[in-house]
Design a protein around this motif. Structure first.
Motif, PDB file in Angstrom:
ATOM      1  N   ASP A 255     -38.960 -40.677  12.605  1.00 45.38           N
ATOM      2  CA  ASP A 255     -38.815 -40.892  14.173  1.00 45.38           C
ATOM      3  C   ASP A 255     -38.509 -42.204  14.467  1.00 45.38           C
ATOM      4  OD1 ASP A 255     -40.265 -38.565  14.356  1.00 45.38           O
ATOM      5  OD2 ASP A 255     -42.222 -39.292  14.622  1.00 45.38           O
ATOM      6  N   ASP A 256     -38.473 -43.178  13.679  1.00 47.10           N
ATOM      7  CA  ASP A 256     -37.967 -44.528  13.886  1.00 47.10           C
ATOM      8  C   ASP A 256     -36.668 -44.600  13.562  1.00 47.10           C
ATOM      9  OD1 ASP A 256     -38.046 -44.506  10.989  1.00 47.10           O
ATOM     10  OD2 ASP A 256     -39.242 -46.368  11.225  1.00 47.10           O
ATOM     11  N   THR A 258     -35.096 -44.427  10.774  1.00 50.27           N
ATOM     12  CA  THR A 258     -34.785 -44.561   9.236  1.00 50.27           C
ATOM     13  C   THR A 258     -34.639 -43.379   8.457  1.00 50.27           C
ATOM     14  OG1 THR A 258     -37.436 -44.839   8.815  1.00 50.27           O
ATOM     15  CG2 THR A 258     -36.094 -46.854   9.444  1.00 50.27           C
ATOM     16  N   ARG A 287     -32.344 -48.135   7.392  1.00 48.62           N
ATOM     17  CA  ARG A 287     -31.471 -47.623   8.379  1.00 48.62           C
ATOM     18  C   ARG A 287     -30.024 -47.240   8.044  1.00 48.62           C
ATOM     19  NH1 ARG A 287     -34.225 -48.285  13.016  1.00 48.62           N
ATOM     20  NH2 ARG A 287     -36.257 -49.312  12.939  1.00 48.62           N
TER      21      ARG A 287
END
Length: 337
Positions: A255-256, A258, A287
């Protein structure tokens, strides 16, 4: 060119019967590869069976949300099929970057999988140059003369340093696809795409795939996946050229943003699509935009590369293609799939 007889197949059963009962049979679909084999003396069949009329053209959804694609589907048609473009962009891209528009309009998926190496010593007419694939025991001219740009990094031996030329096969391996083959009596066998081709370390150098003489490729199945994908091809010119190296990547994003998991297959580096086992723990948490971190993370996967003399650049090129494919896959938006 040796003379041969020709018939057009009426059904799959008759083709399988002919393969099982008659030696020296070759199958003709699009003809874009077989005709080269005939001219170059790679194949000299007694009998040619045209399978273009067999009912192997459907594209159907499978129970898991994937696609089953008939082996006689043309590369161009699959590349622009809406479901392929939306759900499996790596596959669509690999097909569009292959060969030329004219060849893509004729070549079939089944035939593409059965391509043979483009090593110039293997392709030399009449097999006049040393090539263990053409003439067992004659030697490997590519290795002896200083490796060509087509030389392998992984899975090669002193007998053969060639690579497999298919773009599509690389995408299928990354997508964890299955090659469906039919044998005597209509018995179906399912082969993982990343195990369909053989390296010289896995089998005698004259064997190219696990397909038996009495079997016919009938379909390719791509499993359903929500992971975005991408295909990167590095070549010496912009069109109608085989890959120096290529990379197909699938990524699972947290979700972030990564990386949570990844699957990558390389082309132009072995006599089969080379899956980079163990990539997920190396890239998880990174990332996709952090190129330096990705380069450092995937570096260990290339420590076992064995570039022949003069081919050291290919290992670095393959590493860079891997990072680019990961970044491109991560950049695919939900609405693009």
């Amino acid at each position: 060119m040796k003379e041969f007889t020709y018939t057009r197949a009426a059904d799959t059963g008759s083709v399988l019967a002919a393969l099982a009962e008659r030696p020296g049979v070759a199958l003709l679909a699009g003809g874009t590869e077989l005709l080269n084999w005939l001219k170059e003396g790679i194949e000299a069949p007694d009998h040619l069976i045209d399978i273009g009329g067999l009912p192997l053209y459907d594209i159907e959804e499978t129970a898991d949300g994937g696609l089953r694609i008939g082996a006689l589907q043309k590369m161009a048609d699959v590349a622009r099929h809406p479901d392929v473009v939306r759900r499996f962009p790596a596959l669509a891209r690999s097909l569009l970057l292959a060969a030329s528009p004219q060849l893509r309009n004729m070549a079939t998926l089944g035939g593409n999988l059965q391509q043979r190496t483009r090593c110039p010593y293997f392709r030399a007419e009449t097999g006049a140059l040393p090539c263990n694939k053409r003439t067992p025991g004659s030697g490997c001219a590519a290795l002896a003369a200083g490796a060509e740009d087509t030389a392998a990094l992984f899975g090669w031996t002193e007998e053969c340093v060639a690579t497999h030329p298919s773009d599509m096969a690389v995408a299928l391996a990354a997508l964890d696809a299955t090659v469906v083959v039919c044998g005597p009596g209509g018995t179906e066998r399912r082969v993982p795409a990343d195990a369909f081709h053989l390296t010289p370390q896995e089998a005698p150098v004259q064997r190219h795939t696990v397909l038996r003489d009495d079997e016919l490729i009938t379909a390719v199945e791509v499993p359903g996946t929500a992971w975005p994908s991408a295909y990167v091809k590095v070549r010496e010119r912009a069109s109608y050229e085989f890959a120096l190296v290529s990379a197909a990547a699938l990524v699972d994003l947290a979700d972030d943003g990564t990386l949570r998991a990844a699957r990558v297959a390389l082309g132009g580096v072995a006599h089969k699509p080379w899956v980079l086992d163990g990539i997920t723990p190396l890239v998880a948490g990174l990332r996709p935009a952090d190129t330096a971190a990705l380069h450092a993370a995937v570096g260990p996967l290339f420590e076992e590369a064995r570039p022949p003399a003069g081919e050291g650049f290919k290992a670095d090129l393959a590493r860079r293609a891997t990072v680019r494919a990961l970044r491109d896959a991560a950049a695919v938006r939900e609405g693009d799939r």
